[in-house]
Structure formats: structure tokens, C-alpha cells
Design a protein around this motif. Structure first.
Motif, short mmCIF file in Angstrom:
data_model
loop_
_atom_site.label_atom_id
_atom_site.label_comp_id
_atom_site.label_asym_id
_atom_site.label_seq_id
_atom_site.Cartn_x
_atom_site.Cartn_y
_atom_site.Cartn_z
N SER A 7 0.87 -1.18 0.00
CA SER A 7 0.00 0.00 0.00
C SER A 7 0.90 1.23 0.00
O SER A 7 2.09 1.13 0.36
CB SER A 7 -0.95 0.00 1.21
N ASN A 19 -5.53 10.51 5.24
CA ASN A 19 -4.46 9.54 4.91
C ASN A 19 -4.17 8.65 6.11
O ASN A 19 -3.95 7.45 5.97
CB ASN A 19 -3.15 10.25 4.53
N VAL A 41 4.87 6.67 -3.17
CA VAL A 41 4.71 6.46 -4.61
C VAL A 41 4.97 7.76 -5.38
O VAL A 41 4.06 8.44 -5.83
CB VAL A 41 3.34 5.80 -4.94
N ASP A 134 2.05 -1.81 -8.80
CA ASP A 134 2.54 -1.70 -7.40
C ASP A 134 2.00 -2.87 -6.57
O ASP A 134 2.72 -3.49 -5.79
CB ASP A 134 2.00 -0.43 -6.72
N LYS A 192 -14.64 14.80 0.15
CA LYS A 192 -13.76 14.06 1.05
C LYS A 192 -12.52 14.91 1.30
O LYS A 192 -12.17 15.78 0.49
CB LYS A 192 -13.40 12.70 0.45
N LYS A 195 -5.84 16.79 -0.29
CA LYS A 195 -4.83 17.86 -0.39
C LYS A 195 -5.19 18.83 -1.51
O LYS A 195 -5.04 20.03 -1.37
CB LYS A 195 -3.44 17.29 -0.73
P1 TYM Z 1 -3.36 9.08 -1.92
O1 TYM Z 1 -1.92 9.47 -1.84
O2 TYM Z 1 -4.33 10.03 -2.52
O3 TYM Z 1 -3.90 8.68 -0.49
C1 TYM Z 1 -3.20 7.75 0.30
C2 TYM Z 1 -4.16 6.90 1.12
O4 TYM Z 1 -5.00 7.75 1.92
C3 TYM Z 1 -6.36 7.43 1.67
N1 TYM Z 1 -7.17 8.65 1.77
C4 TYM Z 1 -8.28 8.75 2.52
N2 TYM Z 1 -8.88 7.87 3.34
C5 TYM Z 1 -9.99 8.30 3.99
N3 TYM Z 1 -10.51 9.55 3.85
C6 TYM Z 1 -9.93 10.46 3.03
N4 TYM Z 1 -10.44 11.68 2.93
C7 TYM Z 1 -8.75 10.07 2.32
N5 TYM Z 1 -7.93 10.70 1.44
C8 TYM Z 1 -6.97 9.81 1.12
C9 TYM Z 1 -6.39 6.88 0.26
O5 TYM Z 1 -7.55 6.10 0.04
C10 TYM Z 1 -5.12 6.07 0.23
O6 TYM Z 1 -5.30 4.81 0.81
N6 TYM Z 1 -3.45 5.91 -5.73
C11 TYM Z 1 -3.12 6.05 -4.35
C12 TYM Z 1 -1.65 5.75 -4.03
C13 TYM Z 1 -1.20 4.42 -4.48
C14 TYM Z 1 -1.54 3.17 -3.90
C15 TYM Z 1 -0.84 2.19 -4.67
C16 TYM Z 1 -2.34 2.81 -2.82
C17 TYM Z 1 -0.37 4.16 -5.54
N7 TYM Z 1 -0.16 2.84 -5.64
C18 TYM Z 1 -0.96 0.82 -4.38
C19 TYM Z 1 -2.44 1.43 -2.52
C20 TYM Z 1 -1.77 0.48 -3.30
C21 TYM Z 1 -3.39 7.48 -3.94
O7 TYM Z 1 -3.40 8.39 -4.72
O8 TYM Z 1 -3.50 7.65 -2.63
#
Ligand code: TYM
Length: 327
Positions: A7, A19, A41, A134, A192, A195
Motif C-alpha cells: 500500500s 491519509n 509512490v 505496485d 472528502k 490535499k
Molecule cells: P493518496 O496518496 O491520494 O492517499 C493515500 C491513502 O490515503 C487514503 N485517503 C483517505 N482515506 C480516507 N478519507 C480520506 N479523505 C482520504 N484521502 C486519502 C487513500 O484512500 C489512500 O489509501 N493511488 C493512491 C496511491 C497508491 C496506492 C498504490 C495505494 C499508488 N499505488 C498501491 C495502494 C496500493 C493514492 O493516490 O493515494
């Protein structure tokens, strides 16, 4: 031998409580059963405009947040995505198994297109393919994430199924693991926490910042005055109570809101104290860790090396199944 899963979080800005609750907090509870790989990532983060001078600091910041929250480098692998080139290598292979039509229907892509002025880059379009790489590179059976990532997990399962059907069984079909904080709402009460929307409580916000942000956060618009009764179910602050407060406090605030027995100020105070209970220790620990950036760098270098070994085994298997055995 313990199984792995992957993750990660993009180093595209300060990390926020979404996050933490959606991802990092869940991660820490899985370190005994698995040997997880927690990635920073950065290749995903460059799909949007960014300042190259800031990237190294953002990576360190993200790693410090993981460690401060209890990710243990003796149990888990902390790594930087761009240090393990197998991620982009497998993404290319998955590109060749993916249709443009399928990618254009992914809801997160449609949303990004709405938010992005001008041309949409290939990186943004292809983002879910890299994410599938990933995850599948480490043969993950589970992926703890927030709710917004569910469409990407669906896509990952499809890619795994297609690859397995074409070249023989290699990949599991991973399931998302969603915790109680799977969708933390932003301070605007409409979206939600994100950033890019600047509606966040950040993990490095001070107690004063948290107080100010919650103080000016939207509540039920029907409660214009102290004596107006409200509906907790449409109030953003109540959604924070459901995550942070005790069952008694949740009931007290819900009842108090419906009967106008308590005002929004009192209700918000309780939430501020609870958020500080979570964020305060993380903030302190993170500051302590960032005083020794070399220690964090060493953890990332060692973790990336270890991840690379696992990734290269999967790649060898993939290439052999695909007849790419010349090199
Ligand atoms: P990212 O960087 O936007 O967010 C990272 C993690 O935080 C969670 N998240 C939230 N959970 C609850 N409420 C919120 N408001 C909220 N905002 C963000 C996201 O669901 C995430 O788990 N694509 C992914 C990054 C990634 C990834 C992966 C994740 C790349 N490769 C492989 C898991 C497995 C992303 O943009 O997360």
C-alpha cells in the motif's frame, strides 16, 4: 514465511488525517500477520505539476509520518517507488493488457479531468495501471486503503484476471481492506478530505490550527442560531465525532444537536480535543524523527533494496510466462 502486501501514499503534499485514518492506521495493525511493503509512490506524484526541489523533503516527510504512526521497519518494508524500476516495468506489461476505453471509465480519472485545466497527461490516464503494478508485483491479497481507491482495486483485479487467463496463473485478485475512517470528509463538509481541495486537517497542524479549522468548519446549515435544533446526520462535525469520540459523547452530541440542548461550539470543542489526542503524539514523534533525516534515508534505502529483491522474482516469473526470456 509471511505474505506481503503493498500500500502507498503519494508524496504530493502534507499528509492529512484522511491519509492516516484511511490508510496508515490500518497498516500498523497488519504488521504481525504480514510483511507489508509501504511505498512512497513518487512516480504517481509526478502525474501532476510539482516542484522537483521539494520532492526529497516530501518523501522524507511521508516516511516520518509512517514511522511516527507505528510502522516498524523491523516488521515492514518502507520503500520509494522510483527506486524499484520493476514497478514501471510491470506497468508497461499491464498497459499492453489494458484498453483505453476501460481506463477512461474509471471514476477517479473522470474527476481528475474535471479538476485539471488544459491537456490531460498520459501519466494521469495511466495512473491506475501503475497502481495495479505496485500491488501485483508483491502478489498482494489485500490492500488497506481509503474508499476513494476502490475503483482502482476493481481495475487491479481485472488486470490480474486477464493476465492469469492469458499467460497462466501468477497473480491473486486482491481485496481492498477498508477501516472505520475509509472516507473522512473535508472541512468544507461537501467533499472528502483531499490535499488538492485544501480542506484538510494535516498531521503536522498545531493544536491552535486544529482549533481554528474546526471552529470555522461548516455544520448543519439549519442551525443558524444557538437555539435552532439541527440534524447531526447532515453535520460534518458529527461525522468526525463518529470517528473520534466515545459512544457516550456521540450520543450526547446527537441528542444535544436535535434538541438544541448543546451548541455547535461545545460540540466542536469535544472533537478538537479528540483530534489532538490523535494528531498530537504523531506530530511530536514526527518532529523527533525528522531531526535525524539520515536514519530515515537509511531505512528507505534498505527497504527499497529488499522490495527490489521480491519484485525482481515476480518480474522473472512474468517475463518467463510471456516468452520474454532473451535478456
Ligand atoms: P493518496 O496518496 O491520494 O492517499 C493515500 C491513502 O490515503 C487514503 N485517503 C483517505 N482515506 C480516507 N478519507 C480520506 N479523505 C482520504 N484521502 C486519502 C487513500 O484512500 C489512500 O489509501 N493511488 C493512491 C496511491 C497508491 C496506492 C498504490 C495505494 C499508488 N499505488 C498501491 C495502494 C496500493 C493514492 O493516490 O493515494
Amino acid at each position: 514465511m509471511k505474505r506481503h502486501f503493498f500500500s502507498g501514499i503519494q508524496p504530493s503534499g502534507r499528509l492529512h488525517i484522511g491519509n492516516y485514518l484511511g490508510a496508515i492506521k490500518q497498516w500498523t495493525g497488519l504488521q504481525d500477520e504480514y510483511e507489508p511493503i509501504f511505498g512512497i509512490v513518487d512516480y504517481h506524484a509526478i502525474t501532476a505539476p510539482y516542484d522537483p526541489n521539494e520532492m526529497p523533503t516530501r518523501i522524507l516527510d511521508a516516511a516520518a509520518a509512517y514511522l511516527a504512526a507505528g510502522v516498524d521497519p523491523d516488521k515492514s518494508i518502507l520503500m520509494v517507488q522510483s527506486s524499484v524500476s520493476e514497478h514501471t516495468e510491470l506497468a508497461w506489461i499491464f498497459n499492453c493488457q489494458t484498453s483505453m476505453g476501460r481506463l477512461s471509465r474509471i471514476p477517479t480519472f473522470k474527476e481528475k479531468v474535471r479538476q485539471t485545466p488544459g491537456e490531460v497527461g498520459m501519466g494521469l490516464f495511466d495512473y491506475p495501471v501503475l497502481m495495479a503494478a505496485d500491488i501485483l508485483l508483491y502478489k498482494s491479497h489485500i490492500v488497506p486503503v481509503g474508499e476513494d481507491q476502490v475503483p482502482h482495486l476493481e481495475f487491479t483485479r481485472e488486470i490480474a484476471r486477464k493476465f492469469n487467463a492469458t499467460f497462466g496463473e501468477i497473480f491473486p485478485e486482491p481485496a481492498e481492506v477498508l477501516g472505520t475512517g475509509a472516507k473522512v470528509m473535508g472541512l468544507d463538509g461537501e467533499n472528502k478530505m483531499s490535499k488538492s481541495l485544501d480542506n484538510c486537517i494535516y498531521l503536522d497542524d498545531s493544536f491552535e490550527d486544529i482549533g481554528k479549522k474546526i471552529g470555522s468548519a461548516k455544520t448543519d446549515p439549519a442551525r443558524k442560531r444557538r437555539d435552532d435544533p439541527g440534524d447531526p446526520d447532515v453535520c460534518n462535525i458529527y461525522s468526525y465525532h463518529k470517528i473520534f469520540s466515545t459512544p457516550e459523547e456521540i450520543e450526547h452530541c446527537a441528542q444535544g444537536c436535535r434538541s438544541a440542548g448543546i451548541g455547535c461550539v461545545e460540540c466542536k470543542k469535544i472533537v478538537v480535543a479528540h483530534i489532538e489526542e490523535t494528531v498530537g503524539p504523531l506530530r511530536e514523534k514526527r518532529t523527533e524523527l525528522l531531526a535525524n533525516p539520515d536514519t530515515i534515508r537509511d531505512i528507505l534505502v534498505a527497504g527499497s533494496d529488499r522490495a527490489q529483491k521480491i519484485a525482481s522474482e515476480t518480474m522473472a516469473e512474468v517475463k518467463s510466462r510471456m516468452g520474454l526470456t532473451f535478456g
